[in-house]
Design a protein around this motif. Sequence first.
Motif, PDB file in Angstrom:
ATOM      1  N   VAL A 163      -2.929   2.643  -1.907  1.00 38.81           N
ATOM      2  CA  VAL A 163      -3.645   1.891  -2.938  1.00 38.81           C
ATOM      3  C   VAL A 163      -5.080   2.357  -3.145  1.00 38.81           C
ATOM      4  O   VAL A 163      -5.707   1.982  -4.126  1.00 38.81           O
ATOM      5  CB  VAL A 163      -3.638   0.374  -2.638  1.00 38.81           C
ATOM      6  N   GLY A 164      -5.602   3.148  -2.224  1.00 39.24           N
ATOM      7  CA  GLY A 164      -6.988   3.605  -2.337  1.00 39.24           C
ATOM      8  C   GLY A 164      -7.946   2.571  -1.764  1.00 39.24           C
ATOM      9  O   GLY A 164      -7.548   1.530  -1.270  1.00 39.24           O
ATOM     10  N   GLY A 165      -9.199   2.880  -1.845  1.00 40.50           N
ATOM     11  CA  GLY A 165     -10.218   1.968  -1.344  1.00 40.50           C
ATOM     12  C   GLY A 165     -10.704   2.348   0.041  1.00 40.50           C
ATOM     13  O   GLY A 165     -10.071   3.133   0.746  1.00 40.50           O
ATOM     14  N   THR A 166     -11.819   1.781   0.387  1.00 38.99           N
ATOM     15  CA  THR A 166     -12.417   2.024   1.688  1.00 38.99           C
ATOM     16  C   THR A 166     -11.707   1.162   2.737  1.00 38.99           C
ATOM     17  O   THR A 166     -11.036   0.185   2.384  1.00 38.99           O
ATOM     18  CB  THR A 166     -13.912   1.660   1.684  1.00 38.99           C
ATOM     19  N   THR A 222     -10.477  -6.439   3.785  1.00 38.17           N
ATOM     20  CA  THR A 222     -10.847  -7.654   3.057  1.00 38.17           C
ATOM     21  C   THR A 222      -9.675  -8.155   2.217  1.00 38.17           C
ATOM     22  O   THR A 222      -9.363  -9.351   2.214  1.00 38.17           O
ATOM     23  CB  THR A 222     -12.073  -7.394   2.160  1.00 38.17           C
ATOM     24  N   ALA A 223      -9.022  -7.245   1.523  1.00 35.80           N
ATOM     25  CA  ALA A 223      -7.867  -7.633   0.708  1.00 35.80           C
ATOM     26  C   ALA A 223      -6.749  -8.189   1.578  1.00 35.80           C
ATOM     27  O   ALA A 223      -6.122  -9.198   1.233  1.00 35.80           O
ATOM     28  CB  ALA A 223      -7.374  -6.433  -0.096  1.00 35.80           C
ATOM     29  N   GLU A 262      -4.722 -15.244   4.390  1.00 38.34           N
ATOM     30  CA  GLU A 262      -5.180 -16.620   4.197  1.00 38.34           C
ATOM     31  C   GLU A 262      -4.284 -17.369   3.214  1.00 38.34           C
ATOM     32  O   GLU A 262      -4.063 -18.561   3.359  1.00 38.34           O
ATOM     33  CB  GLU A 262      -6.619 -16.642   3.684  1.00 38.34           C
ATOM     34  N   ARG A 263      -3.783 -16.660   2.211  1.00 35.89           N
ATOM     35  CA  ARG A 263      -2.926 -17.276   1.198  1.00 35.89           C
ATOM     36  C   ARG A 263      -1.474 -17.379   1.652  1.00 35.89           C
ATOM     37  O   ARG A 263      -0.639 -17.926   0.945  1.00 35.89           O
ATOM     38  CB  ARG A 263      -3.010 -16.483  -0.100  1.00 35.89           C
ATOM     39  N   GLY A 264      -1.174 -16.840   2.837  1.00 36.18           N
ATOM     40  CA  GLY A 264       0.175 -16.924   3.369  1.00 36.18           C
ATOM     41  C   GLY A 264       1.140 -15.916   2.769  1.00 36.18           C
ATOM     42  O   GLY A 264       2.358 -16.084   2.880  1.00 36.18           O
ATOM     43  N   LEU A 265       0.627 -14.866   2.142  1.00 37.62           N
ATOM     44  CA  LEU A 265       1.474 -13.864   1.500  1.00 37.62           C
ATOM     45  C   LEU A 265       1.758 -12.664   2.394  1.00 37.62           C
ATOM     46  O   LEU A 265       2.669 -11.882   2.126  1.00 37.62           O
ATOM     47  CB  LEU A 265       0.831 -13.391   0.192  1.00 37.62           C
ATOM     48  N   VAL A 266       0.952 -12.506   3.442  1.00 39.44           N
ATOM     49  CA  VAL A 266       1.084 -11.372   4.348  1.00 39.44           C
ATOM     50  C   VAL A 266       1.001 -11.878   5.783  1.00 39.44           C
ATOM     51  O   VAL A 266       0.221 -12.784   6.078  1.00 39.44           O
ATOM     52  CB  VAL A 266      -0.034 -10.334   4.080  1.00 39.44           C
ATOM     53  N   SER A 267       1.812 -11.296   6.646  1.00 44.28           N
ATOM     54  CA  SER A 267       1.712 -11.597   8.078  1.00 44.28           C
ATOM     55  C   SER A 267       1.319 -10.322   8.803  1.00 44.28           C
ATOM     56  O   SER A 267       1.452  -9.229   8.263  1.00 44.28           O
ATOM     57  CB  SER A 267       3.047 -12.131   8.613  1.00 44.28           C
ATOM     58  N   TRP A 268       0.837 -10.478  10.039  1.00 46.67           N
ATOM     59  CA  TRP A 268       0.415  -9.315  10.810  1.00 46.67           C
ATOM     60  C   TRP A 268       0.866  -9.465  12.250  1.00 46.67           C
ATOM     61  O   TRP A 268       1.098 -10.559  12.728  1.00 46.67           O
ATOM     62  CB  TRP A 268      -1.094  -9.119  10.738  1.00 46.67           C
TER      63      TRP A 268
END
Length: 55
Positions: free
Chosen positions: A21-24, A30-31, A37-43
């Motif tokens: 996706v690019g980006g630092t 941060t993304a 926080e929104r519950g869309l991704v787990s780690w």
Amino acid sequence: MLNALKNAPGPQAAPDLSAVVGGTPLQVRTALARLIERGLVSWTGQARGTRYTAV
């Protein structure tokens, strides 16, 4: 970011996502933090072993 995780064959590391996706590294983390926080991704894991998955 979320689409990249949904299309990934398995859990992904932050540098792998950055390559797609690019980006630092800070922007990627941060993304990911916002999506968690929104519950869309787990780690799982810690430090360099952290992997992210779309829920």
